[in-house]
Write a protein that holds these residues in place. Structure first.
Motif, mmCIF file in Angstrom:
data_model
loop_
_atom_site.group_PDB
_atom_site.id
_atom_site.type_symbol
_atom_site.label_atom_id
_atom_site.label_comp_id
_atom_site.label_asym_id
_atom_site.label_seq_id
_atom_site.Cartn_x
_atom_site.Cartn_y
_atom_site.Cartn_z
ATOM 1 N N LYS A 1 35.781 29.665 41.400
ATOM 2 C CA LYS A 1 34.852 30.605 40.776
ATOM 3 C C LYS A 1 33.433 30.071 40.887
ATOM 4 C CE LYS A 1 37.646 32.643 37.085
ATOM 5 N NZ LYS A 1 37.782 32.748 35.617
ATOM 6 N N SER B 1 33.727 35.044 32.281
ATOM 7 C CA SER B 1 35.015 34.842 31.624
ATOM 8 C C SER B 1 34.826 34.314 30.200
ATOM 9 C CB SER B 1 35.914 33.921 32.441
ATOM 10 O OG SER B 1 35.331 32.664 32.597
ATOM 11 N N ASP C 1 30.617 33.619 37.447
ATOM 12 C CA ASP C 1 31.964 34.099 37.131
ATOM 13 C C ASP C 1 32.508 33.384 35.900
ATOM 14 O OD1 ASP C 1 32.027 35.842 39.283
ATOM 15 O OD2 ASP C 1 32.935 34.350 40.620
ATOM 16 N N LYS C 2 32.209 32.097 35.783
ATOM 17 C CA LYS C 2 32.672 31.334 34.635
ATOM 18 C C LYS C 2 32.008 31.848 33.360
ATOM 19 C CE LYS C 2 33.514 27.112 37.230
ATOM 20 N NZ LYS C 2 33.151 25.709 37.406
ATOM 21 N N ARG D 1 33.959 37.356 28.105
ATOM 22 C CA ARG D 1 35.136 38.176 27.845
ATOM 23 C C ARG D 1 36.019 37.553 26.764
ATOM 24 N NH1 ARG D 1 37.532 38.083 32.903
ATOM 25 N NH2 ARG D 1 35.697 38.255 34.189
ATOM 26 N N LYS D 2 36.204 36.235 26.828
ATOM 27 C CA LYS D 2 37.020 35.557 25.823
ATOM 28 C C LYS D 2 36.382 35.664 24.440
ATOM 29 C CE LYS D 2 39.198 32.144 28.805
ATOM 30 N NZ LYS D 2 39.270 30.724 29.152
ATOM 31 N N GLU E 1 40.121 31.364 40.455
ATOM 32 C CA GLU E 1 40.703 32.699 40.376
ATOM 33 C C GLU E 1 42.075 32.610 41.042
ATOM 34 O OE1 GLU E 1 39.368 36.901 42.119
ATOM 35 O OE2 GLU E 1 37.765 35.721 41.203
#
Length: 181
Positions: free
Chosen positions: A151, A159, A155-156, A162-163, A43
């Protein structure tokens, strides 16, 4: 007076010099080597730019685009900042004095910046990573550093989700944007 020393000669010379300089600048490409895993694994909180101390064959390899930043990070040694793990390939046309591809390279920052960064890295659990290397307009190699926190695995995963969602939205909008009959 001869025709050689006519009044128009300096103007013609200036036009030629300006044309030649533009051609030289146009020939210089923007070389940018990125650390693509940095935003995935860390991050990023704060970015700054530092100079790099390089040898002659190292800068030639960077200009050829032969460097990798995947496992590189920065660490302090006696109040100075060094990049560790950055791979710069040996120069193809180098001789016996070619550089070591994985040697530690010193970064150039002001003392105030170094003290502030060292304090954050030692106390707050941050790490300094290299996000990209580029050649500036003066032809010097610079490194963009980021003060980052690692991260966690969840958290990974977030992400990645989200992508994927953004990619699906883009596909959906792209499909609707076509011609309507």
């Amino acid at each position: 007076m001869s025709a050689y020393f006519s009044g128009n000669l300096p103007i013609k010379l200036l036009i030629f010099a300006a044309f030649f300089c533009d051609k030289m600048k146009a020939g210089r490409e923007n070389i940018v080597i990125r650390n693509k895993k940095a935003t995935f694994d860390y991050e990023l909180e704060e970015k700054l730019i530092a100079g790099i101390v390089l040898t002659g064959t190292e800068i030639k390899s960077i200009r050829a685009g032969k460097a990798a930043l995947t496992d590189s990070y920065c660490h302090f040694v006696d109040g100075e900042l060094y990049i560790k793990g950055m791979h710069i390939a040996e120069y193809d046309y180098g001789n016996i004095r070619n550089h070591d591809p994985l040697r530690e390279r010193k970064l150039l920052l002001t003392k105030r910046e170094l003290r502030r960064l060292e304090k954050k890295v030692r106390e707050a659990g941050y790490t300094l990573i290299v996000t990209k290397i580029f050649i500036n307009e003066r032809g010097l190699a610079k490194a963009e550093l980021a003060l980052a926190k690692g991260k966690k695995m969840y958290d990974k995963r977030e992400s990645i989700k989200r992508k994927d969602a953004a990619r699906e939205m883009e596909r959906a909008l792209k499909g609707r944007g076509g011609k309507s009959y």
